[in-house]
Design an enzyme around this catalytic site. Structure first.
Site, PDB file in Angstrom:
ATOM      1  N   ASP A 330       0.830  -1.196   0.000  1.00 54.57           N
ATOM      2  CA  ASP A 330       0.000   0.000   0.000  1.00 54.57           C
ATOM      3  C   ASP A 330       0.870   1.254   0.000  1.00 54.57           C
ATOM      4  O   ASP A 330       1.973   1.268   0.553  1.00 54.57           O
ATOM      5  CB  ASP A 330      -0.888  -0.027   1.249  1.00 54.57           C
ATOM      6  CG  ASP A 330      -1.857   1.134   1.310  1.00 54.57           C
ATOM      7  OD1 ASP A 330      -2.783   1.167   0.482  1.00 54.57           O
ATOM      8  OD2 ASP A 330      -1.681   2.000   2.183  1.00 54.57           O
ATOM      9  N   GLU A 359       1.642  -0.064  -4.965  1.00 57.74           N
ATOM     10  CA  GLU A 359       0.618   0.904  -5.339  1.00 57.74           C
ATOM     11  C   GLU A 359       1.264   2.268  -5.552  1.00 57.74           C
ATOM     12  O   GLU A 359       1.753   2.877  -4.613  1.00 57.74           O
ATOM     13  CB  GLU A 359      -0.450   1.010  -4.248  1.00 57.74           C
ATOM     14  CG  GLU A 359      -1.526   2.054  -4.576  1.00 57.74           C
ATOM     15  CD  GLU A 359      -2.343   2.481  -3.362  1.00 57.74           C
ATOM     16  OE1 GLU A 359      -3.539   2.748  -3.539  1.00 57.74           O
ATOM     17  OE2 GLU A 359      -1.783   2.554  -2.247  1.00 57.74           O
TER      18      GLU A 359
END
Length: 614
Positions: A330, A359
């Site tokens: 993330d 990400e």
């Protein structure tokens, strides 16, 4: 395991009790890892002056490190290749006290180091676990966590769990998906908004409202038996303000800024270009990486070597413990860049065939390329990340289907986005997507148009890269176009007792929902065995009047994908695509199974079709 102290004189009992070790992380480790060095973090009371001795064949104490807080001690161990699995005793002693820690070294699974990560032959099913299925209602509320269930609240906990995902593995496999990526499952003991999992309070513990460490490992094993790998979602960039560290922080530099108590920290400026921007100010760079997301998400200082080791070892521990097939990271770029090099490099050293996907939420392909392993960055930065999320292609897909056709908008946007593949070291290892847990539902973004939805699904199933599909999209799940997290992360129908609609069985689904689900099921099951889609070449033709045609091909097979966004049926112009059709005369529609002569093909308005060309 922590053993009782030995040799404590009666008058020293109070001193011993103050010095008892309360926590050891990682809780255990393995022999024969590629990296022989292991750093243990001990937390207790007044451990800073402890002496450490280990007498175990092949294990050596190479030193100890301390933090500002005397309640922490870091022990550096070297584990030789000759070390055997077993329990080593770590003897701790101080002024008037001693304690023995029993630390387990485990045997690795056969072939663990050579494990195969997810790749372009896979299709990923992304799940928000709290919203998928409530397989065990008894854990909706637990004594060791703060927030209980409130299914009526879009931002509350709804009760989905690991048991629910496990109960529906047959559904996921039957839909044609070969990997599951659940949003984070580790403990998020926050007073509110704890369901999403991105505010960790314990890096080594599965949240008890989802299950347990053992139930997660059992889920991964059960998924593997169904031919499905599990990708764990990890968040090295931030933690929750309820993390156990915050109750007794190791040191002032353990977090960026001066921490919650002093309130002296900045918020990130989200200026994600600073890593590669040759003109970026130091201040902007610092704000981006060191700034906090929110007051409830402290930002770890990954330049602290002990913090960095902790995060690296934690990722490896979960891969080895749970038998993962990948990690999704993330907010990847928000972390310290040098740390990310160490983090990704260490994981790929331990698991050379593994896959990691980061990400980087941006429309700019150059930013995505910057982080992919093998990119020749002008500033010399080296990354070891094999894969990144292809957000530029996501926006090309959504904009291309949603916006009207013109010389500069519509499908030409999607067509031109692919030209940026020239920037990527390995475009076939990018994860492509039409939506996720942080943006509007795909069907709603496409104006609830079933034809455009089929176009998006056909594209994701046949384009280069690794497709990721968000749970419930196969049932035409809806949301506002503007971001509304609680609604986007809606409950999967049929995941709760008493649901009137059941997406797993098909009970009471509408006709359009059934058709969409079957379209997804057919294409992704076909994709599993379509090697030309996994690794074949890609040739596409510029869109003409809303018609976009591309081919996946190799020496044996050819697949043709047709997207007709127009409002009229179009007859196939075989001559225009002649370079891809030499010696071929027939087409088999993958969805319907119908065989048709190429000369007789007609493409219906507002539709997508996938053909095997023979």
């Amino acid at each position: 395991m922590i053993l009782a102290a030995g040799g404590v004189r009666a008058g020293d009992q109070e001193a011993h009790e103050r010095s008892r070790v309360e926590r050891v992380e990682p809780p255990f480790w393995w022999t024969n890892m590629a990296e022989p060095n292991l750093q243990l973090m001990l937390h207790g009371e007044r451990l800073d002056r402890a002496r450490v001795d280990v007498d175990y064949p092949g294990v050596t104490v190479t030193g100890t490190e301390r933090e500002q807080n005397p309640n922490y001690l870091f022990i550096n161990l070297a584990i030789a290749d000759s070390a055997q699995p077993g329990t080593l005793l770590i003897e701790l002693s101080g002024d008037g006290w001693q304690q023995t820690l029993a630390y387990e070294l485990r045997q690795r699974r056969p072939g663990s180091a050579e494990r195969q990560g997810f790749d372009s032959s896979d299709a990923i099913y992304l799940i928000t676990p709290d919203r998928f299925a409530n397989g065990d209602p008894t854990n909706d509320r637990t004594a060791d966590t703060q927030e209980g269930p409130d299914r009526s609240n879009p931002s509350g906990r709804h009760g989905g769990d690991i048991a629910g995902m496990r109960q529906h593995l047959d559904y996921i496999a039957g839909m044609g998906f070969t990997q599951i990526w659940p949003n984070p499952l580790i403990e998020n003991d926050q007073p509110e908004y704890s369901y999403h999992g991105y505010s960790a309070t314990d890096f080594y513990r599965i949240d008890s409202r989802f299950g347990s460490n053992d139930s997660f490992r059992a889920f991964v094993a059960a998924a593997r038996e169904k031919g499905i790998g599990v990708i764990q979602d990890m968040v090295p960039n931030h933690i929750g303000d309820g993390h156990w560290w915050l109750r007794d922080l190791p040191g002032d530099d353990w977090l960026n800024g001066s921490g919650i108590e002093k309130g002296e920290y900045a918020y990130t400026n989200h200026a994600r270009t600073v890593h590669m921007d040759p003109y970026a100010s130091h201040r902007d760079h610092q704000l981006f990486t060191d700034g906090w997301f929110t007051d409830s998400m402290p930002d770890p200082n990954q330049r602290n070597p002990r913090m960095a080791n902790y995060l690296i070892q934690n990722a490896i521990w979960w891969v080895e413990y749970a038998d993962l097939s990948g990690i999704r990271v993330d907010t990847y770029a928000y972390s310290d860049a040098d740390f990310l090099t160490r983090w990704s490099g260490r994981l790929m050293r331990e698991y050379p065939n593994f896959n990691l996907v980061g990400e980087e939420w941006t429309r700019q392909p150059a930013l995505v390329a910057y982080w992919q392993a093998g990119n020749n960055n002008r500033n010399g930065y080296v990354s070891h990340m094999p894969s990144m999320m292809d957000f530029p292609l996501l926006y090309g897909l959504r904009d291309g289907l949603e916006k009207p056709e013109s010389w500069s908008t519509g499908l030409v946007t999607l067509y031109e986005t692919l030209a940026n593949d020239v920037l990527y070291p390995n475009p076939n290892n990018l994860v492509i997507l039409g939506g996720n847990h942080d943006m509007s539902r795909l069907y709603s973004q496409l104006d609830e148009d079933p034809g455009k939805f089929r176009m998006a699904v056909a594209y994701l199933a046949t384009m280069r890269g690794i497709p990721q599909f968000y749970y419930g999209d196969e049932l035409l799940a809806k949301s506002p176009k503007q971001r509304d997290d609680g609604v986007v992360r809606s409950d999967f129908p049929g995941g709760w007792a008493g649901d009137s609609v059941n997406g797993f069985s098909g009970e009471n689904l509408g006709d359009e929902q059934k058709a969409a689900q079957q379209f997804v099921r057919t294409l992704f099951n076909w994709r599993k065995d379509s090697k030309v889609v996994h690794n074949g070449k890609l040739t596409h033709f510029a869109p003409i009047a809303g018609l976009y045609v591309y081919f996946r091909h190799d020496d044996q097979d050819t697949v043709m994908v047709v997207i007709n966004k127009g409002d009229k049926a179009i007859e196939f112009d075989r001559a225009h695509y002649a370079e891809m059709l030499k010696g071929k005369s027939a087409a088999r529609d993958v969805v319907s199974g119908q065989q048709t002569a190429l000369a007789d093909l007609t493409f219906a308005a507002n539709d997508a079709r996938v053909f095997e060309i023979h």
